[in-house]
Motif scaffolding. Structure first.
Motif, PDB file in Angstrom:
ATOM      1  N   LYS A 169      -3.710   7.448   6.492  1.00 34.94           N
ATOM      2  CA  LYS A 169      -2.633   7.172   5.542  1.00 34.94           C
ATOM      3  C   LYS A 169      -3.180   6.477   4.279  1.00 34.94           C
ATOM      4  O   LYS A 169      -2.720   6.759   3.176  1.00 34.94           O
ATOM      5  N   PHE A 170      -4.117   5.581   4.473  1.00 35.01           N
ATOM      6  CA  PHE A 170      -4.740   4.953   3.295  1.00 35.01           C
ATOM      7  C   PHE A 170      -5.473   5.995   2.446  1.00 35.01           C
ATOM      8  O   PHE A 170      -5.542   5.884   1.231  1.00 35.01           O
ATOM      9  N   ASN A 171      -6.015   6.991   3.094  1.00 34.58           N
ATOM     10  CA  ASN A 171      -6.857   7.962   2.385  1.00 34.58           C
ATOM     11  C   ASN A 171      -6.124   9.247   2.029  1.00 34.58           C
ATOM     12  O   ASN A 171      -6.729  10.196   1.543  1.00 34.58           O
ATOM     13  N   ALA A 172      -4.807   9.244   2.289  1.00 36.93           N
ATOM     14  CA  ALA A 172      -4.040  10.475   2.025  1.00 36.93           C
ATOM     15  C   ALA A 172      -3.917  10.707   0.512  1.00 36.93           C
ATOM     16  O   ALA A 172      -3.853   9.781  -0.269  1.00 36.93           O
ATOM     17  N   HIS A 176       0.803  -1.224   0.000  1.00 35.50           N
ATOM     18  CA  HIS A 176       0.000   0.000   0.000  1.00 35.50           C
ATOM     19  C   HIS A 176       0.834   1.271   0.000  1.00 35.50           C
ATOM     20  O   HIS A 176       0.293   2.367   0.155  1.00 35.50           O
ATOM     21  N   LYS A 177       2.160   1.096  -0.122  1.00 34.40           N
ATOM     22  CA  LYS A 177       3.074   2.251  -0.155  1.00 34.40           C
ATOM     23  C   LYS A 177       2.899   3.144   1.082  1.00 34.40           C
ATOM     24  O   LYS A 177       3.044   4.360   1.026  1.00 34.40           O
ATOM     25  N   ILE A 178       2.578   2.525   2.180  1.00 42.05           N
ATOM     26  CA  ILE A 178       2.412   3.268   3.432  1.00 42.05           C
ATOM     27  C   ILE A 178       3.662   3.078   4.296  1.00 42.05           C
ATOM     28  O   ILE A 178       4.065   1.951   4.583  1.00 42.05           O
ATOM     29  N   GLU A 179       4.260   4.176   4.675  1.00 39.42           N
ATOM     30  CA  GLU A 179       5.456   4.135   5.529  1.00 39.42           C
ATOM     31  C   GLU A 179       5.038   4.297   6.989  1.00 39.42           C
ATOM     32  O   GLU A 179       4.256   5.189   7.324  1.00 39.42           O
ATOM     33  N   VAL A 180       5.576   3.422   7.839  1.00 40.22           N
ATOM     34  CA  VAL A 180       5.338   3.552   9.283  1.00 40.22           C
ATOM     35  C   VAL A 180       6.695   3.778   9.943  1.00 40.22           C
ATOM     36  O   VAL A 180       7.492   2.844  10.059  1.00 40.22           O
TER      37      VAL A 180
END
Lengths: 412, 83
Positions: free
Chosen positions: B80-83, B55-59
């Motif tokens: 982050k999913f909805n950014a 999901h290309k989400i960085e934590v």
């Protein structure tokens, strides 16, 4: 005269090979013209002949741990558990601080590194932040033995022995030595290999002109045959339960054999080409350490990989030592299962051990056109023979000039 | 725009692929994942990596505590999913 504490015996065998996932299946293939070699597709190489194992990876470990670990670890865990079950030891009541795990490996980490690099180039556009945090624990050289300790809650020593294709014998030798040094009371020792999972080893043998091939995969490697064209890469593992004879007797264990002698030396002559003289010295020293004479040996299990030069040089060495003794019979295993690399020595030894009981010497896979330079007396070719087997000598040699010989005796 | 339920579903897909031997259908959202599943620190690193891959989400490391329970995951990840 050695005391029972100074005598090391085999009391359990666990294995997976391209021709069976236990000793009985493996032995049946060796006695009855089986084959474990198939064609498979591998990245960057296309179709190659290889020996693949079909054991159940989840028989002794949960899915998550298998995913976290390696194929080498999975092979090791399977073989170690099978060996312990076979030994009928009550492992729950064994002091785990006094158990050691010693596994021979040809190489390790190539599989994981290749996969990571492949993904890095093809999926992640060279972004190293996608590199797996699992890379290090998967690729450390002790991985295979370490996964066994995690799986079986063993708190004694564990490590692998990097010894190229001599590693199977060297793992067993290490176990024997640690028992004799009183470092452990029980050793899980042997050799494993997951080499078929990496294209690099196939590509390198091909570049060397030593990758065995044939339209019929069963003929892709033909040790000692005039038409041989190289090695078939295989995976596999064989792990032995080793104990002092005194301990084995105490628990009334079934004893497969006693390890009576071994030796290892170095060629110091070439990166890949073997050295006949050093092989002779290795075998002779093992025989001397065993306190026996050449003529007493019933089976010499050759390393015989199916390369042009390697087979000839080993045949010269074997012929020089054993050529005049009618009792000595020669066989080889790689025509059936290919070259199981770090597992080869341990697997090939296992395949001969039942001869103490069933009274047969398994043959070489049928050699149709025996290379005149490999025509050594006592060669068992294509058909098993009946023989009262009491002593087996097992050879395993490897790159960088490493030689190993192990001698076992029927326990009586 | 993903609903919280859809975010939960995507997180659950990742956890199911990591906690391979656990039943993830019974996860209680307000209880720490570690208290319900056989998860250790390496598994949480896997969750972080899968969020990045899928999901290309960085934590960032300082935010790892937000992944403690399913509810905290959804609360933290939905924006982050909805950014």
């Amino acid at each position: 005269m050695k005391s029972d504490r100074e005598r090391i015996v085999i009391t359990g065998i666990g294995l997976t090979s391209p021709m069976g996932n236990n000793l009985k299946e493996f032995r049946d293939g060796l006695l009855n013209n089986g084959t474990g070699i198939t064609h498979m597709e591998i990245r960057h190489m296309g179709v190659v002949a290889a020996g693949i194992c079909t054991f159940d990876e989840y028989k002794y470990q949960p899915k998550k741990m298998r995913k976290r670990g390696t194929r080498a670890g999975a092979i090791s865990i399977f073989c170690a558990n099978e060996a312990l079950l076979d030994s009928k030891i009550h492992f729950d009541s064994v002091d785990k601080n006094r158990v050691g795990v010693y596994l021979g490996i040809t190489e390790h980490g190539n599989v994981e590194t290749e996969n990571e690099i492949h993904d890095l180039y093809n999926t992640h556009n060279l972004d190293a932040s996608f590199w797996s945090h699992h890379h290090n624990p998967r690729t450390v050289a002790n991985n295979a033995a370490g996964e066994v300790t995690l799986n079986l809650s063993i708190t004694g020593p564990h490590y692998t022995i990097g010894a190229a294709c001599a590693a199977g014998n060297l793992g067993i030798i290490q176990g024997v030595q640690q028992l004799l040094l009183n470092e452990v009371d029980l050793a899980l020792a042997g050799g494993i290999s997951e080499s078929t999972q990496t294209f690099g080893i196939f590509a390198a043998f091909k570049a060397q002109g030593a990758l065995g091939h044939h339209d019929d995969p069963a003929l892709a490697t033909r040790p000692l045959d005039s038409n041989r064209n190289g090695i078939v890469v295989s995976e596999g593992g064989a792990v032995y339960v080793l104990e002092r004879l005194s301990d084995a007797k105490k628990r009334n264990a079934h004893i497969y054999a006693e390890i009576i002698g071994y030796h290892s030396n170095s060629d110091a002559s070439d990166f890949v080409l073997p050295n006949t003289q050093r092989q002779i010295e290795c075998m002779k020293m093992a025989i001397k350490k065993a306190g026996i004479e050449e003529k007493e040996i019933d089976i010499v299990s050759m390393h015989a990989t199916g390369t042009q030069q390697g087979d000839i040089q080993e045949c010269i060495a074997v012929k020089e030592i054993f050529g005049e003794f009618k009792n000595v019979h020669i066989n080889a295993t790689k025509g059936f299962i290919g070259h199981a690399m770090g597992a080869a020595g341990a697997l090939e030894l296992a395949g001969n051990i039942p001869s103490f009981v069933d009274g047969y010497i398994h043959p070489c896979k049928k050699i149709e056109n025996l290379d005149p330079q490999c025509n050594i007396p006592g060669l068992v070719n294509g058909e098993k023979i009946s023989h009262d087997v009491k002593i087996i000598l097992n050879n395993s040699f490897g790159m960088l000039g490493i030689n190993s010989t192990l001698i076992i005796k029927k326990y009586q | 725009m993903l609903t919280n339920e859809e975010v939960r579903s995507k997180v659950l897909d990742i956890i199911a692929d990591i906690a391979l031997d656990d039943d993830v259908t019974t996860i209680k959202d307000d209880i720490a994942l570690r208290d319900q599943l056989e998860l250790d620190s390496m598994d949480f690193l896997d969750i972080v990596m899968e969020l990045k891959k899928r999901h290309k989400i960085e934590v960032p490391q300082e935010d790892y505590s937000h992944l403690a329970s399913m509810q905290s995951c959804v609360d933290y990840l939905a924006p982050k999913f909805n950014a």
